[in-house]
Design a protein around this motif. Structure first.
Motif: not given
Length: 72
Positions: A20-21, A24-29, A46, A49, A53
């Motif tokens: 989840r961390d 979220g930081a990568a802006g993906i699900s 993707t 990215k 991170i």
């Protein structure tokens, strides 16, 4: 060079990020990140990215496929 699924899993664990961390930081699900770590199909953008991170959090990807952590 983009990271592999196993490098992603190792790096995420090494820098102490949850699915989840990192997602979220990568802006993906979380599902997309799970596909990355499970060797599923994702775009190179993707994957890059996520790698970016992980590097920002101290992951070091070596040419031999191993992963290290660089701490300040």
């Amino acid at each position: 060079m983009l990271i592999t699924a196993s490098q992603c899993r190792m790096a995420r664990a090494a820098v102490g990020l949850t699915l989840r961390d990192l997602a979220g930081a990568a802006g993906i699900s979380v599902n997309t990140l799970s596909r990355i770590e499970g060797e599923g199909n994702v775009t190179s953008r993707t994957l890059a990215k996520v790698q970016e991170i992980l590097v920002q959090h101290g992951a070091v990807f070596r040419r031999d496929g191993s992963v290290g952590v660089q701490r300040p």
